[in-house]
Design a protein around this motif. Structure first.
Motif, PDB file in Angstrom:
ATOM      1  N   PHE A 171       0.853  -1.191   0.000  1.00 25.13           N
ATOM      2  CA  PHE A 171       0.000   0.000   0.000  1.00 25.13           C
ATOM      3  C   PHE A 171       0.888   1.241   0.000  1.00 25.13           C
ATOM      4  O   PHE A 171       1.663   1.447   0.938  1.00 25.13           O
ATOM      5  CB  PHE A 171      -0.903   0.036   1.239  1.00 25.13           C
ATOM      6  N   PRO A 172       0.794   2.105  -1.030  1.00 26.77           N
ATOM      7  CA  PRO A 172       1.627   3.307  -1.075  1.00 26.77           C
ATOM      8  C   PRO A 172       0.994   4.451  -0.289  1.00 26.77           C
ATOM      9  O   PRO A 172      -0.156   4.374   0.165  1.00 26.77           O
ATOM     10  CB  PRO A 172       1.662   3.634  -2.566  1.00 26.77           C
ATOM     11  N   GLY A 173       1.764   5.544  -0.135  1.00 23.77           N
ATOM     12  CA  GLY A 173       1.229   6.758   0.494  1.00 23.77           C
ATOM     13  C   GLY A 173       1.007   6.644   1.985  1.00 23.77           C
ATOM     14  O   GLY A 173       0.206   7.382   2.561  1.00 23.77           O
ATOM     15  N   VAL A 174       1.715   5.736   2.624  1.00 18.51           N
ATOM     16  CA  VAL A 174       1.564   5.530   4.066  1.00 18.51           C
ATOM     17  C   VAL A 174       2.052   6.770   4.816  1.00 18.51           C
ATOM     18  O   VAL A 174       3.060   7.384   4.449  1.00 18.51           O
ATOM     19  CB  VAL A 174       2.357   4.284   4.505  1.00 18.51           C
ATOM     20  N   ALA A 175       1.312   7.157   5.844  1.00 14.73           N
ATOM     21  CA  ALA A 175       1.656   8.351   6.623  1.00 14.73           C
ATOM     22  C   ALA A 175       1.883   7.975   8.077  1.00 14.73           C
ATOM     23  O   ALA A 175       1.242   7.060   8.603  1.00 14.73           O
ATOM     24  CB  ALA A 175       0.545   9.401   6.515  1.00 14.73           C
ATOM     25  N   ARG A 176       2.786   8.693   8.731  1.00 15.21           N
ATOM     26  CA  ARG A 176       3.097   8.444  10.139  1.00 15.21           C
ATOM     27  C   ARG A 176       2.654   9.644  10.984  1.00 15.21           C
ATOM     28  O   ARG A 176       3.043  10.779  10.704  1.00 15.21           O
ATOM     29  CB  ARG A 176       4.597   8.205  10.324  1.00 15.21           C
ATOM     30  N   PRO A 177       1.830   9.419  12.001  1.00  9.47           N
ATOM     31  CA  PRO A 177       1.409  10.526  12.870  1.00  9.47           C
ATOM     32  C   PRO A 177       2.607  11.201  13.536  1.00  9.47           C
ATOM     33  O   PRO A 177       3.528  10.531  14.012  1.00  9.47           O
ATOM     34  CB  PRO A 177       0.510   9.839  13.903  1.00  9.47           C
ATOM     35  N   GLN A 178       2.577  12.515  13.592  1.00 17.15           N
ATOM     36  CA  GLN A 178       3.673  13.277  14.166  1.00 17.15           C
ATOM     37  C   GLN A 178       3.704  13.114  15.683  1.00 17.15           C
ATOM     38  O   GLN A 178       2.683  13.205  16.348  1.00 17.15           O
ATOM     39  CB  GLN A 178       3.520  14.752  13.811  1.00 17.15           C
ATOM     40  N   GLY A 179       4.896  12.894  16.218  1.00 15.99           N
ATOM     41  CA  GLY A 179       5.072  12.855  17.663  1.00 15.99           C
ATOM     42  C   GLY A 179       4.730  11.541  18.317  1.00 15.99           C
ATOM     43  O   GLY A 179       4.711  11.440  19.545  1.00 15.99           O
ATOM     44  N   LEU A 180       4.476  10.505  17.524  1.00 13.43           N
ATOM     45  CA  LEU A 180       4.172   9.187  18.075  1.00 13.43           C
ATOM     46  C   LEU A 180       5.365   8.256  17.848  1.00 13.43           C
ATOM     47  O   LEU A 180       5.834   8.107  16.718  1.00 13.43           O
ATOM     48  CB  LEU A 180       2.943   8.591  17.401  1.00 13.43           C
ATOM     49  N   ALA A 181       5.831   7.645  18.920  1.00 14.53           N
ATOM     50  CA  ALA A 181       6.974   6.750  18.799  1.00 14.53           C
ATOM     51  C   ALA A 181       6.559   5.310  18.553  1.00 14.53           C
ATOM     52  O   ALA A 181       7.353   4.512  18.062  1.00 14.53           O
ATOM     53  CB  ALA A 181       7.826   6.828  20.074  1.00 14.53           C
ATOM     54  N   CYS A 182       5.313   4.962  18.881  1.00 12.79           N
ATOM     55  CA  CYS A 182       4.882   3.576  18.701  1.00 12.79           C
ATOM     56  C   CYS A 182       4.718   3.265  17.223  1.00 12.79           C
ATOM     57  O   CYS A 182       4.626   4.159  16.380  1.00 12.79           O
ATOM     58  CB  CYS A 182       3.587   3.310  19.468  1.00 12.79           C
ATOM     59  N   ASP A 183       4.685   1.973  16.915  1.00 15.71           N
ATOM     60  CA  ASP A 183       4.641   1.518  15.526  1.00 15.71           C
ATOM     61  C   ASP A 183       3.208   1.596  15.018  1.00 15.71           C
ATOM     62  O   ASP A 183       2.448   0.622  15.080  1.00 15.71           O
ATOM     63  CB  ASP A 183       5.170   0.084  15.453  1.00 15.71           C
ATOM     64  N   LEU A 184       2.832   2.778  14.505  1.00 23.00           N
ATOM     65  CA  LEU A 184       1.467   3.040  14.057  1.00 23.00           C
ATOM     66  C   LEU A 184       1.514   3.856  12.783  1.00 23.00           C
ATOM     67  O   LEU A 184       2.272   4.825  12.674  1.00 23.00           O
ATOM     68  CB  LEU A 184       0.694   3.775  15.164  1.00 23.00           C
ATOM     69  N   LEU A 185       0.688   3.463  11.806  1.00 21.96           N
ATOM     70  CA  LEU A 185       0.694   4.094  10.492  1.00 21.96           C
ATOM     71  C   LEU A 185      -0.725   4.346  10.011  1.00 21.96           C
ATOM     72  O   LEU A 185      -1.659   3.616  10.367  1.00 21.96           O
ATOM     73  CB  LEU A 185       1.400   3.192   9.475  1.00 21.96           C
ATOM     74  N   LEU A 186      -0.889   5.379   9.185  1.00 21.96           N
ATOM     75  CA  LEU A 186      -2.133   5.619   8.470  1.00 21.96           C
ATOM     76  C   LEU A 186      -1.950   5.137   7.037  1.00 21.96           C
ATOM     77  O   LEU A 186      -1.059   5.599   6.323  1.00 21.96           O
ATOM     78  CB  LEU A 186      -2.491   7.104   8.510  1.00 21.96           C
ATOM     79  N   VAL A 187      -2.795   4.188   6.643  1.00 21.39           N
ATOM     80  CA  VAL A 187      -2.675   3.513   5.350  1.00 21.39           C
ATOM     81  C   VAL A 187      -3.820   3.986   4.456  1.00 21.39           C
ATOM     82  O   VAL A 187      -4.989   3.735   4.758  1.00 21.39           O
ATOM     83  CB  VAL A 187      -2.747   1.983   5.529  1.00 21.39           C
ATOM     84  N   PRO A 188      -3.541   4.685   3.349  1.00 21.76           N
ATOM     85  CA  PRO A 188      -4.620   5.212   2.507  1.00 21.76           C
ATOM     86  C   PRO A 188      -5.569   4.124   2.009  1.00 21.76           C
ATOM     87  O   PRO A 188      -5.138   3.132   1.413  1.00 21.76           O
ATOM     88  CB  PRO A 188      -3.875   5.865   1.338  1.00 21.76           C
ATOM     89  N   LEU A 189      -6.861   4.323   2.255  1.00 21.25           N
ATOM     90  CA  LEU A 189      -7.932   3.465   1.729  1.00 21.25           C
ATOM     91  C   LEU A 189      -9.030   4.395   1.227  1.00 21.25           C
ATOM     92  O   LEU A 189     -10.107   4.486   1.814  1.00 21.25           O
ATOM     93  CB  LEU A 189      -8.466   2.533   2.827  1.00 21.25           C
ATOM     94  N   PRO A 190      -8.766   5.131   0.157  1.00 26.20           N
ATOM     95  CA  PRO A 190      -9.669   6.215  -0.249  1.00 26.20           C
ATOM     96  C   PRO A 190     -10.984   5.716  -0.828  1.00 26.20           C
ATOM     97  O   PRO A 190     -11.119   4.557  -1.215  1.00 26.20           O
ATOM     98  CB  PRO A 190      -8.849   6.958  -1.308  1.00 26.20           C
ATOM     99  N   GLY A 191     -11.938   6.638  -0.863  1.00 24.20           N
ATOM    100  CA  GLY A 191     -13.222   6.364  -1.494  1.00 24.20           C
ATOM    101  C   GLY A 191     -14.398   6.629  -0.586  1.00 24.20           C
ATOM    102  O   GLY A 191     -15.365   7.258  -0.991  1.00 24.20           O
ATOM    103  N   HIS A 192     -14.329   6.147   0.661  1.00 23.52           N
ATOM    104  CA  HIS A 192     -15.430   6.401   1.580  1.00 23.52           C
ATOM    105  C   HIS A 192     -15.469   7.879   1.962  1.00 23.52           C
ATOM    106  O   HIS A 192     -16.537   8.468   2.094  1.00 23.52           O
ATOM    107  CB  HIS A 192     -15.291   5.534   2.830  1.00 23.52           C
ATOM    108  N   SER A 193     -14.295   8.459   2.160  1.00 26.74           N
ATOM    109  CA  SER A 193     -14.166   9.904   2.332  1.00 26.74           C
ATOM    110  C   SER A 193     -12.953  10.343   1.541  1.00 26.74           C
ATOM    111  O   SER A 193     -12.199   9.514   1.023  1.00 26.74           O
ATOM    112  CB  SER A 193     -14.024  10.287   3.820  1.00 26.74           C
ATOM    113  N   ALA A 194     -12.755  11.650   1.444  1.00 27.95           N
ATOM    114  CA  ALA A 194     -11.689  12.159   0.578  1.00 27.95           C
ATOM    115  C   ALA A 194     -10.314  11.664   0.992  1.00 27.95           C
ATOM    116  O   ALA A 194      -9.449  11.428   0.145  1.00 27.95           O
ATOM    117  CB  ALA A 194     -11.725  13.686   0.584  1.00 27.95           C
TER     118      ALA A 194
END
Length: 284
Positions: A171-194
């Motif tokens: 999955f491309p375009g993965v984003a990492r929340p700022q200031g979080l050290a734990c292993d957590l990512l936002l993975v784009p799954l577009p379509g339901h919302s922008a």
């Protein structure tokens, strides 16, 4: 690190659709849920993934959530299901929730934001732009879906940072929340919302959980061939989605992820009660 699966808002009851595909599925009518995660971390305090319905929603739902939505969703309005009450029952103070990571900014995912006004709220940068930039595609639609009652306190909305050339299981375009050290990512799954995104977090055993939000709403969409949607949940999807084709692509990629990496990743959605029943660890 410890991860809790929480139901932060029971909604209308929905029946299962005939034969369930796995023996551990609960084959009976259940209330749709607002599936959230509460993550206990060593470095970042408590991290809440989605917030479900908040205390103000449950006390005055028509004003906070909208009368039409309430009439269709039929929320149970149990204050004990709010994330705030559940955090306290686990022995924490509301201030211990330092970060909130959202799959998207629709009402059944943002209701708890006013209960944690001090927390930093992380979203995928596409979702952030959609609600903050008047020139962004779907801006008006996105802002209308981010309920005024949930943003009146000016939440600390923060765009996650996209990591260039970084993929997560393809999955491309993965984003990492700022200031979080734990292993957590936002993975784009577009379509339901922008800027809809799944939230991937690695548990203490090294296995990934993917909270897929509303990229799909019923486990049959991933587990059946062809995909099986639920007749009660599908109208919600049809009424909310911003891009039909993009959502279908996201769903099919999740089908592939489940097929090819079931030993590494557990995928679940926001409202399917049978998925939650599989994941909740009994207490007592």
């Amino acid at each position: 690190m410890r991860i809790h699966h929480l139901n932060c808002g029971s909604l209308r009851k929905i029946p299962p659709l005939g034969e369930e595909p796995t023996p551990d599925a609960v084959n009976r009518e259940l209330a749709a849920v607002c599936h959230c995660l509460l993550i206990e971390t060593d470095s970042d305090g408590l991290v809440l993934v989605d917030t479900g319905l908040g205390t103000a929603d449950l006390q005055d739902p028509d004003r906070s959530l909208g009368t039409d939505w309430v009439a269709y969703a039929q929320p149970v309005l149990d204050l004990e299901e709010s994330a705030l009450r559940q955090v306290v029952r686990l022995g924490y103070a509301p201030q211990d929730v330092r970060h909130i990571v959202l799959t998207h900014l629709h009402r059944d995912h943002t209701g708890g934001l006013p209960d944690f006004p001090h927390a930093r709220v992380h979203v995928h940068p596409d979702e952030y732009r959609a609600v903050t930039d008047p020139e962004a595609p779907h801006h008006r639609h996105s802002l209308d879906r981010f309920m005024p009652a949930h943003r009146a306190h000016n939440p600390l909305l923060t765009p996650a940072l996209v990591e260039e050339r970084t993929e997560w299981f393809g999955f491309p375009g993965v984003a990492r929340p700022q200031g979080l050290a734990c292993d957590l990512l936002l993975v784009p799954l577009p379509g339901h919302s922008a800027g809809h995104a799944g939230v991937a977090v690695r548990d203490g055993d090294g296995r990934w959980l993917l909270h897929a939000g509303d990229a799909y709403m019923y486990h049959g969409e991933l587990e059946h061939t062809p995909p099986l949607s639920h007749p009660i949940l599908e109208p919600v999807q049809q009424g909310a989605q911003t891009d039909v084709a993009a959502r279908a692509v996201a769903r099919d990629r999740l089908r592939g992820l489940r097929r090819d990496h079931a030993d590494e990743v557990t995928v679940f959605s926001a409202h399917d009660p049978w998925e939650l029943a599989r994941l909740v660890v009994p207490t007592g």
